[in-house]
Each structure stands twice: as C-alpha cells, then as structure tokens.
Scaffold this motif. Structure first.
Motif, short mmCIF file in Angstrom:
data_model
loop_
_atom_site.label_atom_id
_atom_site.label_comp_id
_atom_site.label_asym_id
_atom_site.label_seq_id
_atom_site.Cartn_x
_atom_site.Cartn_y
_atom_site.Cartn_z
N MET A 201 41.19 30.48 40.82
CA MET A 201 40.16 29.79 41.22
C MET A 201 38.56 30.41 40.73
SD MET A 201 38.87 30.12 45.48
CE MET A 201 38.91 31.73 45.52
N THR A 202 37.81 29.50 40.45
CA THR A 202 36.40 29.60 39.88
C THR A 202 35.40 28.86 40.99
OG1 THR A 202 35.11 29.50 38.03
CG2 THR A 202 36.54 27.60 38.50
N GLY A 203 34.18 29.61 41.07
CA GLY A 203 33.20 29.14 41.68
C GLY A 203 31.86 29.65 41.24
N SER A 204 30.72 29.29 41.85
CA SER A 204 29.33 29.52 41.54
C SER A 204 29.07 31.06 41.55
CB SER A 204 28.47 28.67 42.32
OG SER A 204 28.57 29.18 43.56
N LYS A 205 29.93 31.80 42.03
CA LYS A 205 29.59 33.29 42.26
C LYS A 205 30.89 33.98 41.50
CE LYS A 205 27.04 32.79 46.51
NZ LYS A 205 26.85 33.21 48.16
N GLY A 206 31.76 33.37 40.91
CA GLY A 206 32.87 34.37 40.20
C GLY A 206 34.19 33.55 40.09
N TRP A 207 35.00 34.20 39.91
CA TRP A 207 36.25 33.80 39.82
C TRP A 207 37.58 34.56 40.18
CZ3 TRP A 207 39.68 36.53 36.56
CH2 TRP A 207 39.04 37.40 35.72
N MET A 208 38.70 34.32 40.43
CA MET A 208 39.81 35.23 40.67
C MET A 208 41.03 34.62 40.07
SD MET A 208 41.88 34.08 43.50
CE MET A 208 42.37 35.41 43.91
N GLU A 209 41.99 35.40 39.94
CA GLU A 209 43.43 35.07 39.69
C GLU A 209 44.54 35.88 40.03
OE1 GLU A 209 45.31 34.05 35.20
OE2 GLU A 209 44.17 36.09 35.38
N MET A 210 45.49 35.43 40.61
CA MET A 210 46.68 35.94 40.95
C MET A 210 47.90 35.62 39.93
SD MET A 210 46.50 36.41 45.16
CE MET A 210 46.95 34.59 45.37
N LYS A 211 48.72 36.50 39.46
CA LYS A 211 49.90 36.11 38.58
C LYS A 211 50.59 37.28 38.48
CE LYS A 211 51.09 34.10 34.25
NZ LYS A 211 50.54 33.48 32.97
N PRO A 212 51.86 37.14 39.15
CA PRO A 212 52.55 36.14 39.88
C PRO A 212 51.49 36.12 41.03
CG PRO A 212 53.97 37.99 40.09
CD PRO A 212 52.72 38.45 38.83
N SER A 213 51.67 34.75 41.72
CA SER A 213 51.06 34.87 43.07
C SER A 213 51.90 34.59 44.09
CB SER A 213 49.92 33.61 42.91
OG SER A 213 50.76 32.47 42.67
N GLY B 32 58.08 39.62 44.23
CA GLY B 32 57.69 40.97 43.64
C GLY B 32 56.17 41.22 44.01
N PRO B 33 55.72 42.38 43.46
CA PRO B 33 54.25 42.56 43.39
C PRO B 33 53.54 41.58 42.86
CG PRO B 33 55.46 44.48 42.49
CD PRO B 33 56.35 43.30 42.56
N ILE B 34 52.30 41.35 43.63
CA ILE B 34 51.53 40.37 43.31
C ILE B 34 50.34 40.87 42.46
CG2 ILE B 34 49.62 38.50 43.88
CD1 ILE B 34 51.66 37.94 46.47
N GLU B 35 50.01 40.50 41.44
CA GLU B 35 48.98 41.18 40.49
C GLU B 35 47.69 40.23 40.44
OE1 GLU B 35 50.44 42.07 36.92
OE2 GLU B 35 52.42 43.16 37.76
N GLY B 36 46.61 40.78 40.67
CA GLY B 36 45.34 39.86 40.85
C GLY B 36 44.21 40.69 40.04
N ARG B 37 43.22 39.71 39.47
CA ARG B 37 41.92 40.23 38.97
C ARG B 37 40.86 39.30 39.41
NH1 ARG B 37 41.14 38.38 33.14
NH2 ARG B 37 42.65 36.74 33.11
N THR B 38 39.67 39.67 39.20
CA THR B 38 38.38 39.02 39.52
C THR B 38 37.50 39.19 38.49
OG1 THR B 38 37.19 40.46 40.81
CG2 THR B 38 38.73 39.42 42.10
N HIS B 39 36.32 38.43 38.55
CA HIS B 39 35.23 38.60 37.66
C HIS B 39 34.77 40.20 37.55
CE1 HIS B 39 33.19 37.45 41.47
NE2 HIS B 39 32.11 37.95 40.76
N LYS B 40 34.88 40.90 38.80
CA LYS B 40 34.78 42.32 39.03
C LYS B 40 35.72 43.14 38.79
CE LYS B 40 31.67 41.12 42.87
NZ LYS B 40 31.31 41.44 44.45
N GLY B 41 36.88 42.83 38.16
CA GLY B 41 37.98 43.70 38.02
C GLY B 41 39.20 43.32 38.44
N GLU B 42 40.31 44.47 38.34
CA GLU B 42 41.59 44.28 38.79
C GLU B 42 41.64 44.50 40.24
OE1 GLU B 42 44.41 43.52 36.95
OE2 GLU B 42 42.97 43.38 35.07
#
Length: 118
Positions: free
Chosen positions: A33-45, A49-59
């Motif tokens: 997901m991306t927007g005007s204030k940043g982005w985020m990603e989950m993979k796998p989502s 198993g454990p869900i891993e994610g990160r944003t424009h601010k870090g893991e």
C-alpha cells in the motif's frame, strides 16, 4: 471459481486498489500500500507462518500469532461464555463480499465500471 483474476477498485475518497487473486501463481502472498504519507508492505501477508512487514519508517516487529487458534478460542467464548462477536455473524459481511465479487465479474464481462452500494 477462477484460477486467477485481476481487478481494480475505486473508493469515494479517491483511493484505488489494484488487486490480484490467484490459486496458481506461487510467491505472490504480498500486500503493498502506498499513500501520500508513506507506504507499507507485508510479505508474506496471508499465510499461516509469521507475517513479515515493513513501512517507510522501517521493519515491523509483530509477534507470530496462529490466527486459527484465536478464531477457535473466540468461537468457544461465544458459545460457552455468551460473549458477543465484534463483527456480527448474521451473514451481512458475506452478502457484501458476494456483491463485490458479482460486481468484479460484471465489470470483467462488460468492460465497464460497476458501482456497488454496500
């Protein structure tokens, strides 16, 4: 059920979702997901198993939770303790899902945008 379908959804706010659902392509368990204030990603989502994610601010650092266990525990609380569900279990959410799926198939067939009133 289609093996793979790709679709786009627009929202009153102007947000647009580009979506792909498949039962055949490996390694696509991803949400971005991306927007005007940043982005985020989950993979796998959505896997087990454990869900891993990160944003424009870090893991993201979230504990691994087996959602099936939480779901079964929640159902037991409804039955044995009389708790009320957070989301009503009256079928309305399923009806909304079916309206969205019907609109996706109608748009694919006609090539036109399809409005949905939920």
């Amino acid at each position: 059920m289609d093996e793979t379908i790709q679709f786009q959804m627009g929202f009153p706010s102007g947000a647009v979702a580009n979506c792909l659902s498949t039962y055949n392509m490996n390694n696509l368990d991803r949400f971005f997901m991306t927007g005007s204030k940043g982005w985020m990603e989950m993979k796998p989502s959505t896997g087990y198993g454990p869900i891993e994610g990160r944003t424009h601010k870090g893991e993201l650092d979230q504990p691994h939770v087996t959602h099936q266990t939480l779901q079964m525990d929640g159902m037991a609380e409804l039955i044995f303790e009389g708790k009320q569900p957070i989301v009503p279990v009256d079928g309305e959410e399923g009806v909304k899902d079916m309206k969205i799926i019907d609109a996706i198939f109608k748009a694919a067939k006609t090539g036109d945008k399809v409005e949905i009133n939920l």
